[in-house]
Design an enzyme around this catalytic site. Structure first.
Site, PDB file in Angstrom:
ATOM      1  N   LYS A   1      50.048  35.059  39.412  1.00  0.00           N
ATOM      2  CA  LYS A   1      50.785  35.277  38.170  1.00  0.00           C
ATOM      3  C   LYS A   1      51.674  36.517  38.297  1.00  0.00           C
ATOM      4  O   LYS A   1      52.824  36.510  37.899  1.00  0.00           O
ATOM      5  CB  LYS A   1      49.842  35.441  36.975  1.00  0.00           C
ATOM      6  CG  LYS A   1      50.622  35.598  35.661  1.00  0.00           C
ATOM      7  CD  LYS A   1      49.738  35.570  34.451  1.00  0.00           C
ATOM      8  CE  LYS A   1      49.128  36.918  34.170  1.00  0.00           C
ATOM      9  NZ  LYS A   1      50.102  37.920  33.653  1.00  0.00           N
TER      10      LYS A   1
ATOM     11  N   GLU B   1      39.172  34.613  32.934  1.00  0.00           N
ATOM     12  CA  GLU B   1      38.872  33.628  33.970  1.00  0.00           C
ATOM     13  C   GLU B   1      39.723  33.806  35.223  1.00  0.00           C
ATOM     14  O   GLU B   1      39.293  33.473  36.322  1.00  0.00           O
ATOM     15  CB  GLU B   1      39.096  32.233  33.391  1.00  0.00           C
ATOM     16  CG  GLU B   1      38.007  31.249  33.749  1.00  0.00           C
ATOM     17  CD  GLU B   1      38.321  29.892  33.138  1.00  0.00           C
ATOM     18  OE1 GLU B   1      38.372  29.817  31.881  1.00  0.00           O
ATOM     19  OE2 GLU B   1      38.554  28.939  33.909  1.00  0.00           O
ATOM     20  N   GLY B   2      40.961  34.328  35.048  1.00  0.00           N
ATOM     21  CA  GLY B   2      41.814  34.593  36.210  1.00  0.00           C
ATOM     22  C   GLY B   2      41.140  35.572  37.168  1.00  0.00           C
ATOM     23  O   GLY B   2      41.026  35.316  38.375  1.00  0.00           O
ATOM     24  N   HIS B   3      40.663  36.679  36.625  1.00  0.00           N
ATOM     25  CA  HIS B   3      39.967  37.667  37.459  1.00  0.00           C
ATOM     26  C   HIS B   3      38.689  37.074  38.066  1.00  0.00           C
ATOM     27  O   HIS B   3      38.373  37.329  39.230  1.00  0.00           O
ATOM     28  CB  HIS B   3      39.555  38.882  36.623  1.00  0.00           C
ATOM     29  CG  HIS B   3      40.689  39.597  35.969  1.00  0.00           C
ATOM     30  ND1 HIS B   3      40.927  39.521  34.612  1.00  0.00           N
ATOM     31  CD2 HIS B   3      41.642  40.420  36.470  1.00  0.00           C
ATOM     32  CE1 HIS B   3      41.973  40.264  34.303  1.00  0.00           C
ATOM     33  NE2 HIS B   3      42.439  40.813  35.410  1.00  0.00           N
TER      34      HIS B   3
ATOM     35  N   MET C   1      42.712  45.745  36.300  1.00  0.00           N
ATOM     36  CA  MET C   1      42.800  46.736  35.227  1.00  0.00           C
ATOM     37  C   MET C   1      41.791  46.401  34.123  1.00  0.00           C
ATOM     38  O   MET C   1      41.897  46.873  33.000  1.00  0.00           O
ATOM     39  CB  MET C   1      44.223  46.809  34.677  1.00  0.00           C
ATOM     40  CG  MET C   1      45.229  47.247  35.760  1.00  0.00           C
ATOM     41  SD  MET C   1      46.591  48.250  35.147  1.00  0.00           S
ATOM     42  CE  MET C   1      47.334  47.137  33.967  1.00  0.00           C
ATOM     43  N   GLY C   2      40.787  45.582  34.451  1.00  0.00           N
ATOM     44  CA  GLY C   2      39.726  45.294  33.507  1.00  0.00           C
ATOM     45  C   GLY C   2      40.111  44.271  32.459  1.00  0.00           C
ATOM     46  O   GLY C   2      41.096  43.548  32.610  1.00  0.00           O
TER      47      GLY C   2
END
Lengths: 282, 282
Positions: B149, B35-37, B30-31
Site C-alpha cells: 500500500k 489486518e494489513g500489519h 507505527m502501531g
C-alpha cells in the site's frame, strides 16, 4: 591472508567468521598503504579475532576537479603490507562492484560538512558516508578503525554511527607522523622535493599555536599565527585554518572542552591536511 | 511474547537469537495494528525462526502541519494483536530513546521522492529512511516486511537497501483490503461514516482504470478517468493520481514493464493512499 574482489565473497568470509563466534575489526582505506594505515591494522588486530582491510579508491568522494585519477595506487604492495600488519582478508572491489546502480539516494552530512574540508569539497562527505555505510554493511564489523588525521571525516562518521545506531564501534587512532612531524599521507608522494622539505612547518605551526592558545592568545590570533607561519615557511596556499569544538565542529565558546585546530594547505600536486585535537587546559 | 522499550534490551534479544543460529523477520510499524500489519507478521513468521515487530510513531516522517498528534495509538491492543499473529518480541521505544541526539545528518531520497506522496510531503521520506535504517541496525533482521500500500515508501526502501548493501532482504507484501475493497489503513478510523461509505470508490476507480489502460487508453486519459470517478463518487480532494514505472517512479515509455497507478485523496481528517502495481500486458 585472503583477498576478495566481490561482495559475495566478502559476505561468505564475514559469515564464516561470525558463525564461529569470532569478532571482526575493520580498516577501510583507499590503499597506497603507509605506516598510518598499518597502525590502524595493528590496532584492529590487537583487539579483534579477525581483521578485514578494504582497499577502494572511492570515486564518490572525489569532486569533478579533484585527483581521483592521480590518486596513488599500488594494490600488490598494499596486499603484502596488509598481510604483514595482521590483516586476515583484503577486500579490493572494482568501482562497478561497489556502484552497479544508483537510485539517487544520498546521505547528507548537514552542518558538520559546512566547515573545514567540507566547505571547499562539496559532496565529499556524502561520498565518504556512502562508501563507509556500504562497506560496514558488507563487512559487518564489531569495530571500525579511523585515523585522527582525517578529523572531520572521523567526526562525521562518529555522529552518523551514533545517530543511526550503526552496530559497530568507531575507534579513533592517533595520527602517525614522519620523524620530522609531517603527518603520514598517501598524498605525500605527490609533493616535490622542496615542498616535502617545507611541509613539516605545518605541524610545527599547529603545535606552537596550541601552546600560544593555552597561554591566553585569542582564537582568531591563534589562527592568524598558523597562517603566517605556513605562508612564511612553505610555498603552499592555505585553504583553511580553523579552531572549532570537536567533534561538533562548531565555533568554540568559553565552555567548550574538546577542541580541534585544523588546516589544509594546497601544494602544486598535493593538498595536505593536519590537525591537533586537544583539551582546553585549566 | 516479550516487549522491549530500550535499544539495549532489543540488542540483547537480537544477539541471543543470532547466537543460537536462528534468523529474524522484522515488521516495522507505527502501531494501531490492523489486518494489513497482521498479514506482514504472519508472513514473517512463516519464513523466519523469530519475528520482531516495532511499534513507533516516527515524528521524523511527519511534517509540521501533519497529523503526528492525531495519529491513532493503542499500544496495549497492539501488543496483544502482535503476539496473536506470531511476534516473538515487540519493540516500542519512546521518542527520546530513538532520537536522543541529532547531529544533522540526513538520508535524502532524491528523485524517487519528487513524485506521488513525496511531492506534497517534503522531508517525509528522509524521516522514513532515518527510522528504518535505525531500526534495522538495532534489530539486525534477515528479512524486513513492508506492505505494498505504501508503494513509494517500498520503492525508496528497496532502492536504499540495494544501493547501500543493507544486509536484509526486503519482502513485498500485497495490500490487505476490507470486503468492499478499501485498503486497510490505521487512518481509516479518522474517516466520517459518509466518507467511509464513499472511500471504496478509490480502489474501484483504480481497477477500472487499469482495465482501460490494457484496452489501449492513453496514460493521461487513464489518470483523468480516475480523477473523475473520485470527484464524482467521494467528497475527498485529490492530492495526486499518477501512473509511473515501478519501482523507479519515472514517466513510463513504451518499454516500461512494471507500472504503478497510484493516488492520494484527502478527506476531512484522513489522507488515504492506494495503488495498483501491475505488468503491462501483451
Amino acid at each position: 591472508m585472503r583477498s576478495a574482489t566481490t561482495i559475495s565473497k566478502m559476505t561468505e568470509w564475514q559469515k564464516s567468521v561470525k558463525e564461529t563466534g569470532r569478532n571482526i575489526g575493520f580498516v577501510p582505506t583507499m590503499g597506497f598503504l603507509h605506516e598510518g594505515h598499518l597502525t590502524l591494522i595493528q590496532e584492529a588486530k590487537k583487539n579483534n579475532d579477525c581483521v578485514a582491510v578494504s582497499i577502494f579508491v572511492n570515486p564518490a568522494q572525489f569532486g569533478p576537479d579533484e585527483d581521483f585519477d592521480a590518486y596513488p595506487r599500488n594494490l600488490d604492495a598494499d596486499i603484502r603490507l596488509a598481510a604483514k600488519a595482521g590483516a586476515d582478508i583484503v577486500f579490493c572491489p572494482e568501482v562497478d562492484e561497489m556502484y552497479p546502480s544508483d537510485g539517487g539516494i544520498r546521505i547528507v552530512p548537514g552542518p558538520l560538512a559546512n566547515r573545514l574540508c567540507g566547505a571547499s569539497r562539496p559532496g565529499h562527505f556524502d561520498g565518504v558516508l556512502k562508501a563507509v555505510l556500504k562497506l560496514v554493511n558488507i563487512v559487518q564489523p564489531d569495530s571500525v578503525y579511523f585515523g585522527m588525521k582525517d578529523a572531520q571525516q572521523l567526526a562525521i562518521i562518529e555522529t552518523f554511527f551514533r545517530d543511526f545506531n550503526c552496530p559497530a564501534t568507531v575507534v579513533r587512532v592517533p595520527t602517525v607522523r614522519e620523524q620530522d612531524g609531517l603527518a603520514k599521507s598517501s598524498r605525500n608522494v605527490n609533493l616535490s622535493i622542496s615542498e616535502r622539505n617545507e611541509a613539516p612547518a605545518i605541524y610545527e605551526a599547529l603545535q606552537q599555536a596550541v601552546i600560544l592558545f593555552h597561554e591566553g592568545l585569542e582564537i582568531t590570533a591563534v589562527e592568524q599565527f598558523v597562517a603566517e607561519q605556513i605562508k612564511n615557511k612553505t610555498s603552499g596556499t592555505i585553504d583553511y585554518i580553523s579552531m572549532l569544538t570537536y567533534p561538533q565542529l562548531e565555533e568554540p565558546d568559553a565552555m567548550s572542552d574538546e577542541l580541534i585546530l585544523a588546516c589544509a594547505v594546497q601544494f602544486s600536486k598535493a593538498r595536505l591536511i593536519d590537525n591537533i585535537i586537544f583539551k582546553r587546559e585549566g
